[in-house]
Write an enzyme that holds these catalytic residues in place. Sequence first.
Site, short mmCIF file in Angstrom:
data_model
loop_
_atom_site.label_atom_id
_atom_site.label_comp_id
_atom_site.label_asym_id
_atom_site.label_seq_id
_atom_site.Cartn_x
_atom_site.Cartn_y
_atom_site.Cartn_z
N ASP A 16 0.84 -1.21 0.00
CA ASP A 16 0.00 0.00 0.00
C ASP A 16 0.87 1.26 0.00
OD1 ASP A 16 -2.36 1.40 -0.05
OD2 ASP A 16 -2.72 1.24 2.11
N ASN A 64 -10.68 -2.70 -5.41
CA ASN A 64 -9.94 -1.77 -6.27
C ASN A 64 -10.57 -1.64 -7.65
OD1 ASN A 64 -6.63 -2.77 -4.99
ND2 ASN A 64 -7.98 -1.10 -4.31
#
Length: 260
Positions: A16, A64
């Site tokens: 991330d 996502n």
Amino acid sequence: MRQEQPSPRHIAIIMDGNGRWAASRGLPRVLGHQAGADAVRRIVEASCELGIETLTLYAFSWENRNRPPDEVRDLMQLLDVFLSRETSTLMSQQIRLRAIGRLEELPVGVWDHLRYVMAQTAPFKRMTLNLALSYGGRQEIVDAARRLCEKVCAGQLRVDQIDEACFAQQLYAPDLCDPDLLVRTSGEQRLSNFLLWQSSYTELYVTSKLWPDFSKADLMEAISEYQRRDRRFGGHTPASSPRSAPSVVLHVTAADGHPC
Ligand code: IPE
Ligand code: IPE
Ligand code: MG
């Protein structure tokens, strides 16, 4: 004196912070993702050198998919480029590529490419690089439940035969041991729908480093911290995880004697 943990066999990483890495430099997000792909290359190589058996990288979550279409397209293109550029390295380093997730949801060209590289690298045993793509832990559990229901409806399995081992056999990669260590970069302290079933006794390690800056030294620091942890699995003294032990063969059979 308490003994150190052995090195983790399976490390999973929530990669991330690409967007923040780019934003902090005034760059478009896509360049953050590109720098993230370079970090993938570095960390795969480092993991191989450190003798890690399985490295699972969370590359694209089920959620996502809801990002702006341009960003999703960029990510898919980067994945395609990664597959093209890295196949020869994977083969020379004897790394097997695998993938977990609702892979059929990937753009068809990327899915075909992924299947090709997985087939090319299938014989390799030095390390497994497992990419989580269009992956969600809840979706994986739902998919497993659906397959079990189908087996019950087809008379291949009785409801009373469903236990944890039987259920785990329906996950996307049932032969991989559970992750020993789960690393998340960029400081967020959440799982974001990653390996929900498999992480029940995984050691968590969060670093504030953004993924594009994550280095071999950072990985080694995470491993050292893991080795100092006391894994108890609900007991009193450190013990080994049943699923972390050297390949336990599950003898689960269905009503008709077929493997679960
Ligand atoms: C991780 O970086 C890459 C993916 C989720 C695909 P992010 O894009 O989430 O970066 P941040 O969290 O916005 O910094
Ligand atoms: C998790 O990161 C998914 C990947 C790294 C692929 P996100 O950036 O999507 O997670 P949230 O939205 O911060 O929970
Ligand atoms: Mg993020």
